[in-house]
Design a protein around this motif. Structure first.
Motif, mmCIF file in Angstrom:
data_model
loop_
_atom_site.group_PDB
_atom_site.id
_atom_site.type_symbol
_atom_site.label_atom_id
_atom_site.label_comp_id
_atom_site.label_asym_id
_atom_site.label_seq_id
_atom_site.Cartn_x
_atom_site.Cartn_y
_atom_site.Cartn_z
ATOM 1 N N PRO A 534 62.822 -12.645 45.295
ATOM 2 C CA PRO A 534 64.220 -13.078 45.350
ATOM 3 C C PRO A 534 65.155 -12.026 44.746
ATOM 4 O O PRO A 534 64.853 -11.423 43.713
ATOM 5 C CB PRO A 534 64.227 -14.362 44.526
ATOM 6 C CG PRO A 534 62.802 -14.827 44.530
ATOM 7 C CD PRO A 534 61.961 -13.601 44.582
ATOM 8 N N ALA A 535 66.294 -11.826 45.403
ATOM 9 C CA ALA A 535 67.245 -10.827 44.921
ATOM 10 C C ALA A 535 67.949 -11.284 43.648
ATOM 11 O O ALA A 535 68.315 -10.464 42.809
ATOM 12 C CB ALA A 535 68.279 -10.529 46.006
ATOM 13 N N LEU A 536 68.161 -12.583 43.495
ATOM 14 C CA LEU A 536 68.835 -13.120 42.310
ATOM 15 C C LEU A 536 68.066 -14.337 41.826
ATOM 16 O O LEU A 536 67.748 -15.234 42.614
ATOM 17 C CB LEU A 536 70.278 -13.510 42.630
ATOM 18 C CG LEU A 536 71.062 -14.270 41.548
ATOM 19 C CD1 LEU A 536 71.211 -13.437 40.281
ATOM 20 C CD2 LEU A 536 72.434 -14.714 42.064
ATOM 21 N N LEU A 537 67.759 -14.372 40.532
ATOM 22 C CA LEU A 537 67.096 -15.515 39.923
ATOM 23 C C LEU A 537 67.965 -16.060 38.791
ATOM 24 O O LEU A 537 68.543 -15.292 38.015
ATOM 25 C CB LEU A 537 65.727 -15.112 39.356
ATOM 26 C CG LEU A 537 64.619 -14.845 40.381
ATOM 27 C CD1 LEU A 537 63.396 -14.257 39.694
ATOM 28 C CD2 LEU A 537 64.248 -16.124 41.118
ATOM 29 N N ILE A 538 68.062 -17.374 38.720
ATOM 30 C CA ILE A 538 68.838 -18.048 37.678
ATOM 31 C C ILE A 538 67.917 -19.038 36.984
ATOM 32 O O ILE A 538 67.288 -19.877 37.640
ATOM 33 C CB ILE A 538 70.056 -18.777 38.268
ATOM 34 C CG1 ILE A 538 70.969 -17.789 39.000
ATOM 35 C CG2 ILE A 538 70.820 -19.511 37.179
ATOM 36 C CD1 ILE A 538 72.117 -18.451 39.753
ATOM 37 N N ALA A 539 67.794 -18.931 35.671
ATOM 38 C CA ALA A 539 66.911 -19.818 34.912
ATOM 39 C C ALA A 539 67.401 -21.257 34.994
ATOM 40 O O ALA A 539 68.603 -21.525 35.125
ATOM 41 C CB ALA A 539 66.824 -19.362 33.459
ATOM 42 N N GLY A 540 66.456 -22.200 34.891
ATOM 43 C CA GLY A 540 66.786 -23.606 35.030
ATOM 44 C C GLY A 540 67.687 -24.145 33.938
ATOM 45 O O GLY A 540 68.317 -25.185 34.123
ATOM 46 N N ASP A 541 67.757 -23.468 32.792
ATOM 47 C CA ASP A 541 68.657 -23.897 31.717
ATOM 48 C C ASP A 541 69.857 -22.976 31.568
ATOM 49 O O ASP A 541 70.616 -23.089 30.600
ATOM 50 C CB ASP A 541 67.905 -23.980 30.388
ATOM 51 C CG ASP A 541 67.268 -22.649 29.991
ATOM 52 O OD1 ASP A 541 67.380 -21.678 30.775
ATOM 53 O OD2 ASP A 541 66.656 -22.590 28.907
ATOM 54 N N GLY A 542 70.038 -22.061 32.525
ATOM 55 C CA GLY A 542 71.177 -21.148 32.485
ATOM 56 C C GLY A 542 71.090 -20.102 31.402
ATOM 57 O O GLY A 542 72.075 -19.412 31.124
#
Length: 696
Positions: A534-542
């Protein structure tokens, strides 16, 4: 049309090695299902099982093999469903801070190498029993790391932070919630306060085993100083606490980490040495050798030694699996059957899968049985090749063959799960494994036999020399340039296709079946080589953002959210640390704020208590299409203008996010959507997001 069925019926006596494969199809179908199977699925699977059982027992001969195969698939599905349902227990749906009372059932170390304890019989303040988890696991930090001995059975109380088990850190990633469910872990957390004893540990087999383990571990470390002694203690007792992280890293870098975890290798070496020692020892006494079946006596003694080793090392998954494998082989000797054969491996696999169906998706099961099958298949032609090899070279040739076979079978599995390939692992294993089998384990067994007489020191000295050499090999090999190569995580279909192809190529008796297996293996490797991250990953808790750049993934923080950061980088096939990945962005986080670019979209990550207010002020003047990630909730009533906001409220619904840019805009994949609606990630066991505050 009947030819395939006739061929199956003719080969029925040789098809037992395929039985665990068909059971695995059913278990795999359960774990791959997008939603938890309901009563309709149970009923259909049960009906298929009964119908196929009748056909396999009383039906036409030509239908018995296909019916048996279908029966095994349905049985595997039902076993997995039953296992998951039988472990049902409350899972926390809220964060908790306050007193935690419970009984210690396990002691180990965390991801950050901190000691941690697992508790059952939990009591939480202001929490009713129907919302209290069956087990919780607490890492000990700061003042909690105390000199007072902790042991299973001890009832303790501590003040801890607890939270629900987290889901995958990225869509399709490792699912800790699933692992926690099958371990009945309903909460995880940490404490910085001392662990206080409420009640002493009651007697029992578990406590006796633990105290014996720790007593032997201390005795071994006293006789063998330094890390060689810590390594020897881990081998013989399963106590890995004195092994430092540098030693573990060296063993992993040399592909020798399997030597420190009690598994099939150790159980096999131990029982093999005991079996040989008893049998050849009895052979030296002619009156006994002529009147007794020394082979069966040796098998019984070896089985008793394996059972004691299991008790001593603790009933962890890998040790239980190893015991089942050697027990099946030793029982085969007692039944006048071949001990080492594909049939015995198949029986062992069926027993393990029946007891713990979840083992199928664990790397230990896959690597253990993969290596065993490869060794058995590789040694079939050994009997024909052996006479052509000069006698002095036969041990070397056998060692090369076994290391090559086991290495080829386990390397892709290890790479898929751990994202690393030890380039010089074969060399390290060629140097270390023979020493383990011929020096270290025999010396350990001899020391155990002589210890009651006070004569163990010479054997322990020999054992220490062997473990010191193994650690020296690990240090040299892991320090070579390019010793470890990182590989990206493969797509989900790769491992099942690779496993099926490998089994068909190794176990198949027909040329066309072996050819089909080779094609499947090649297909899996091609799919793996073409895997995109994936080009961008965002953690589940931000708490963390990662953008793929020319040099690899750029992380938004140099520290914090360390487990998520390491998991992302490992899945990318990236050996960089979190601080190095942050430095790739060429910027510093100021006041909990990091700015980057994702394609044509400005990207900003804000953390801290004031992040929501700062984000609202920022979006008042932001350009259209700006992506904003927060570890808090967006302020009520604040205008978002042109910002696409990923706040904590949104991320709680989606879990971790993977974002890619397409011609039609941004395409987002949510971890919760990929994981599906499963029994281990369902909500509703409490008030989501609620916080329970309590004081001692």
């Amino acid at each position: 049309m009947l030819a395939p069925f006739e061929a199956l019926e003719a080969a029925r006596g040789t098809l037992l090695p395929w039985a665990p494969v068909f059971v695995s199809f059913g278990i795999g179908a359960y774990f791959a299902a997008p939603a938890e199977p309901g009563p309709v699925v149970w009923s259909v699977a049960g009906l298929i099982s009964m119908t196929c059982l009748l056909l396999a027992s009383l039906g036409p001969p030509l239908l018995r093999v296909p019916a048996t195969a279908a029966l095994l698939v349905a049985a595997g599905l039902l076993m997995a469903i039953w296992r998951a349902q039988s472990l049902s227990a409350p899972v926390m749906s809220f964060r908790y801070y306050g007193p935690v009372e419970g009984r210690i059932v396990a002691i180990d170390r965390s991801f950050s190498d901190q000691p941690r304890i697992t508790l059952d019989q939990i009591v939480l303040a202001r929490t009713p029993p129907d919302r209290t988890p069956a087990r919780v696991r607490v890492a000990l930090h700061g003042d909690a790391v105390q000199d007072a001995p902790l042991e299973p059975g001890l009832r303790v109380i501590l003040t801890a932070h607890l939270s629900p088990p987290e889901g995958p850190v990225a869509p399709g990633g490792f699912d800790f919630q699933r692992l926690a469910w099958f371990s009945q872990l309903g909460g995880v957390g940490y404490t910085r306060t001392p662990v206080l004893t409420l009640e002493p540990a009651a007697g029992g087999a578990a406590l006796f085993a633990f105290r014996t383990r720790m007593r032997l571990s201390r005795a071994i470390q006293a006789a063998i100083p330094g890390q060689p002694g810590a390594f020897a203690a881990a081998l013989m007792t399963g106590d890995r606490s004195p092994v430092v992280s540098a030693t573990n890293d060296a063993l992993r870098g040399a592909n020798l980490s399997h030597l420190i975890s009690i598994s099939g290798l150790h159980m096999g070496l131990l029982t093999g040495f005991v079996f040989a020692a008893v049998r050849y020892g009895l052979a030296l006494i002619p009156p006994l050798a002529l009147r007794l079946d020394t082979r069966k006596i040796a098998a019984v003694v070896a089985l008793m030694a394996a059972a004691f080793y299991l008790m001593l090392a603790g009933p962890n998954v890998a040790t239980r699996r190893a015991f089942v494998m050697v027990a099946v082989m030793l029982v085969a000797i007692l039944a006048n059957r071949r001990a080492i054969s594909l049939r015995s491996v198949a029986v062992a696999a069926l027993i393990v899968l029946a007891i713990e169906p979840e083992s199928l998706v664990e790397p230990g099961f896959q690597m253990s049985f993969g290596a065993t099958v490869a060794l058995i298949v590789a040694f079939e032609p050994w009997a024909k090749l052996q006479p052509r090899i000069p006698k002095p070279l036969r041990p070397v040739a056998m060692l090369l063959l076994s290391s090559l076979a086991a290495g080829l079978a386990t390397a892709p599995i290890a790479a898929a799960h751990f994202n690393r390939i030890a380039e010089y692992g074969l060399i390290a294993n060629l140097l270390a494994v023979p020493l383990m089998g011929m020096v270290v384990m025999p010396a350990g067994v001899i020391a155990a036999v002589l210890a009651p007489l006070g004569l163990a020191q010479p054997a322990l000295w020999v054992m220490g020399q062997g473990t010191a050499f193994i650690l020296w090999v690990a240090g040299i090999v892991s320090g070579l340039e390019g010793a470890v190569q990182a590989v990206p995580t493969p797509p989900g279909a790769v491992l099942p296709v690779l496993a099926l192809g490998g089994i068909a190529a190794l176990v198949g008796r027909r040329l066309w079946l072996r050819g089909a297996g080779a094609v499947l293996v090649l297909t899996a490797l091609i799919l793996w080589a073409g895997a995109d991250r994936p080009a961008l990953l965002i953690a589940g808790d931000g708490a963390l953002v990662g953008v793929m750049g020319d040099q690899g993934r750029v992380l938004s923080k140099p520290k914090g959210a360390g487990f998520v950061a390491q998991s992302w980088l490992e899945d990318d096939g990236d050996l960089a640390g979190q601080d190095a990945a942050f430095a790739r962005g060429g910027a510093e986080a100021v006041r909990g704020e990091w700015r980057g670019q994702f394609g044509q979209h400005p990207l900003i990550h804000m953390t801290g208590k004031t992040a929501p207010d700062r984000a609202a002020a920022f979006c008042a003047e932001a350009v259209e299409g700006t992506l904003v990630v927060l570890n808090g909730d967006w302020p009520e009533g604040a205008a978002r203008n042109g910002c696409d906001v990923f706040d904590l409220r949104r991320l709680k619904r989606t879990g971790a996010l993977a974002v890619t840019q397409t011609d039609g805009g941004l395409e987002m994949t949510a971890a919760r959507d990929v994981a599906g609606d499963r029994i281990w990630n369902r909500k509703g066991r409490g008030r989501p997001g609620a916080r329970v505050a309590a004081r001692q």
